[in-house]
Design a protein around this motif. Structure first.
Motif, short mmCIF file in Angstrom:
data_model
loop_
_atom_site.label_atom_id
_atom_site.label_comp_id
_atom_site.label_asym_id
_atom_site.label_seq_id
_atom_site.Cartn_x
_atom_site.Cartn_y
_atom_site.Cartn_z
N ARG A 44 43.85 49.16 -48.86
CA ARG A 44 43.98 49.34 -47.42
C ARG A 44 44.82 50.57 -47.10
O ARG A 44 44.48 51.37 -46.23
CB ARG A 44 44.58 48.08 -46.79
CG ARG A 44 44.42 48.00 -45.30
CD ARG A 44 44.78 46.66 -44.68
NE ARG A 44 45.72 45.82 -45.39
CZ ARG A 44 45.38 44.71 -46.05
NH1 ARG A 44 44.13 44.31 -46.09
NH2 ARG A 44 46.31 43.98 -46.64
N GLU A 47 42.78 53.67 -47.66
CA GLU A 47 41.80 53.86 -46.59
C GLU A 47 42.46 54.31 -45.28
O GLU A 47 41.91 55.16 -44.58
CB GLU A 47 41.04 52.56 -46.32
CG GLU A 47 40.11 52.15 -47.42
CD GLU A 47 39.54 50.76 -47.24
OE1 GLU A 47 38.42 50.54 -47.73
OE2 GLU A 47 40.19 49.88 -46.64
N ARG A 48 43.60 53.75 -44.95
CA ARG A 48 44.22 53.99 -43.64
C ARG A 48 45.20 55.15 -43.61
O ARG A 48 45.41 55.74 -42.55
CB ARG A 48 44.93 52.73 -43.17
CG ARG A 48 44.00 51.60 -42.88
CD ARG A 48 44.75 50.40 -42.40
NE ARG A 48 43.84 49.29 -42.15
CZ ARG A 48 44.22 48.07 -41.92
NH1 ARG A 48 45.50 47.76 -41.89
NH2 ARG A 48 43.34 47.13 -41.70
N GLU A 49 45.83 55.43 -44.74
CA GLU A 49 46.89 56.44 -44.75
C GLU A 49 46.54 57.66 -45.60
O GLU A 49 46.53 58.78 -45.12
CB GLU A 49 48.20 55.82 -45.28
CG GLU A 49 48.74 54.67 -44.45
CD GLU A 49 49.36 55.11 -43.15
OE1 GLU A 49 49.85 56.25 -43.08
OE2 GLU A 49 49.37 54.31 -42.21
N PRO A 52 42.82 59.61 -44.95
CA PRO A 52 42.83 60.37 -43.68
C PRO A 52 43.81 61.55 -43.70
O PRO A 52 43.50 62.63 -43.18
CB PRO A 52 43.24 59.32 -42.64
CG PRO A 52 42.80 58.03 -43.23
CD PRO A 52 43.02 58.19 -44.71
N THR A 133 52.17 56.18 -47.62
CA THR A 133 52.23 56.55 -46.20
C THR A 133 52.00 58.05 -46.04
O THR A 133 52.07 58.80 -47.01
CB THR A 133 53.62 56.21 -45.62
OG1 THR A 133 54.60 57.04 -46.28
CG2 THR A 133 53.97 54.75 -45.79
#
Length: 147
Positions: A44, A47-49, A52, A133
């Motif tokens: 996750r 994919e999210r941090e 992108p 992050t």
């Protein structure tokens, strides 16, 4: 020791090994849920941090930056990423059961092609899914640029 004593000693050792194996099997079973959750958190976060952020960096740096995701075959989700800045050595972030390993080929005075592993307790301090992050990725990229 005579033959009977040696046989008894061997049987005791085998019995202890069986007990230890059962103990370790129980521990593994208890921790499977935690490992699965850690693995999910890493995917996750990728994919999210991470992806992108690297996509944004690619937009700003153009041909001077490239990256590729490492995808798990079972669910086609990211479990790692490698990136290169300019003509520098590739830097990789891989995940396995919630553990993060950050390496760079030929970094920190090692021979070209020999991977350098960033320790989890030194900058950029990436050791678990919570460390995947944008800020930590930015610090890692800054360190790569500085080297």
């Amino acid at each position: 020791m005579n033959a009977e004593q040696l046989a008894h000693k061997f049987r005791d050792k085998i019995a202890a090994a069986v007990v230890e194996k059962e103990k370790q099997t129980g521990i593994a079973a208890e921790n499977i849920e935690k490992r699965t959750a850690d693995s999910e958190h890493c995917k996750r976060a990728m994919e999210r941090e991470v992806i992108p952020f690297l996509s944004e960096l690619k937009h700003h740096l153009g041909d001077q930056f490239s990256f590729a995701s490492q995808i798990e075959l079972n669910d086609h989700r990211p479990v790692g990423v490698s990136f290169t800045i300019g003509s520098g050595a590739p830097t990789s972030i891989t995940t396995a059961f919630g553990n993060i390993i950050v390496t760079r080929a030929g970094d920190s005075g090692t021979a070209r092609g020999t991977p350098y592993v960033y320790a989890p307790d030194v900058e950029p301090y990436i050791s678990n899914s919570g460390d995947l992050t944008r800020d930590k990725m930015a610090k890692l990229v800054e360190m790569v640029i500085d080297d």
